[in-house]
Design a protein around this motif. Sequence first.
Motif, PDB file in Angstrom:
ATOM      1  N   LEU A  41       0.809  -1.228   0.000  1.00  0.00           N
ATOM      2  CA  LEU A  41       0.000   0.000   0.000  1.00  0.00           C
ATOM      3  C   LEU A  41       0.837   1.271   0.000  1.00  0.00           C
ATOM      4  O   LEU A  41       0.545   2.221  -0.733  1.00  0.00           O
ATOM      5  N   GLY A  42       1.868   1.314   0.825  1.00  0.00           N
ATOM      6  CA  GLY A  42       2.643   2.543   0.935  1.00  0.00           C
ATOM      7  C   GLY A  42       1.773   3.679   1.427  1.00  0.00           C
ATOM      8  O   GLY A  42       0.970   3.519   2.357  1.00  0.00           O
ATOM      9  N   ASN A  43       1.894   4.843   0.778  1.00  0.00           N
ATOM     10  CA  ASN A  43       1.091   5.994   1.180  1.00  0.00           C
ATOM     11  C   ASN A  43      -0.088   6.230   0.248  1.00  0.00           C
ATOM     12  O   ASN A  43      -0.612   7.337   0.159  1.00  0.00           O
ATOM     13  N   ARG A  44      -0.509   5.194  -0.453  1.00  0.00           N
ATOM     14  CA  ARG A  44      -1.644   5.335  -1.371  1.00  0.00           C
ATOM     15  C   ARG A  44      -2.926   5.521  -0.602  1.00  0.00           C
ATOM     16  O   ARG A  44      -3.106   4.987   0.493  1.00  0.00           O
ATOM     17  N   GLN A  45      -3.843   6.277  -1.202  1.00  0.00           N
ATOM     18  CA  GLN A  45      -5.058   6.705  -0.503  1.00  0.00           C
ATOM     19  C   GLN A  45      -6.275   5.859  -0.831  1.00  0.00           C
ATOM     20  O   GLN A  45      -7.348   6.103  -0.290  1.00  0.00           O
ATOM     21  N   ALA A  46      -6.133   4.883  -1.712  1.00  0.00           N
ATOM     22  CA  ALA A  46      -7.277   4.054  -2.080  1.00  0.00           C
ATOM     23  C   ALA A  46      -6.804   2.680  -2.521  1.00  0.00           C
ATOM     24  O   ALA A  46      -5.727   2.540  -3.116  1.00  0.00           O
ATOM     25  N   VAL A  47      -7.608   1.666  -2.212  1.00  0.00           N
ATOM     26  CA  VAL A  47      -7.360   0.303  -2.650  1.00  0.00           C
ATOM     27  C   VAL A  47      -8.640  -0.226  -3.286  1.00  0.00           C
ATOM     28  O   VAL A  47      -9.712  -0.169  -2.678  1.00  0.00           O
ATOM     29  N   VAL A  48      -8.529  -0.719  -4.513  1.00  0.00           N
ATOM     30  CA  VAL A  48      -9.663  -1.331  -5.208  1.00  0.00           C
ATOM     31  C   VAL A  48      -9.331  -2.808  -5.383  1.00  0.00           C
ATOM     32  O   VAL A  48      -8.279  -3.150  -5.919  1.00  0.00           O
ATOM     33  N   LEU A  49     -10.238  -3.676  -4.928  1.00  0.00           N
ATOM     34  CA  LEU A  49      -9.986  -5.115  -4.954  1.00  0.00           C
ATOM     35  C   LEU A  49     -11.001  -5.810  -5.847  1.00  0.00           C
ATOM     36  O   LEU A  49     -12.220  -5.656  -5.660  1.00  0.00           O
TER      37      LEU A  49
END
Length: 218
Positions: free
Chosen positions: A82-90
């Motif tokens: 993830l790191g500093n990403r602001q969204a995750v789409v699965l």
Amino acid sequence: MPVIVSFMPLSCAFVNLKPGVGKTTSAVWLAHALHELGLSPLLVDGDPAASALRWSELAGGFPFPVIALPVGDVHRRVNDFLGNRQAVVLDAPQMEDHPRITRSIMRYAGEWIVPVTPAPIELDRMAPILGEMADVQSLRAEPARTAVLLNRTNRPDATRTGPDADAREALTERGFEVLNTQIARLDLYAQSFGNSVQAKGSAYMDFAEELIERQDEA
């Protein structure tokens, strides 16, 4: 209009018992919409068929990372990427064939989206998923938000009459929350596999903005 994001990353999973309901298309288009809104998403392909990853390869790469995690402990691994990403789409596989992977994805995601075509046969298939959702909710520290996305509809906008409105009413009566945004049956979406995606001006941009509002309200 600026996008306001809470400190928790937006995490959204597309789930259904059956294949062929538009999970991958929805995941890819939503990830592009979030990217265009400046949220730097991570797209997680949990399907053993790896359709989202293949789409990215055929398109010459997406402007955000796509990782393949068709494993039964997705919920333990996603944050490693993830790191500093602001969204995750699965993008989850069909639960009827890959229940362990799908349930793991649901344990991670804060929002479960069920794409549904407004056809009688598709609506009849919805009843069992409520039980599956209840089972996974019991494994979570906090309940996930859940909603239905009307997909491949006859009209681009929600209406008070016609088959799309009937489907919305039927799903609501069965205990589902139905998103305001709906995705019309358009060649733009149906024939986009393997091509680059521009979400600006599409229903998926409206969808992304609705999810962000739901996140902020939560």
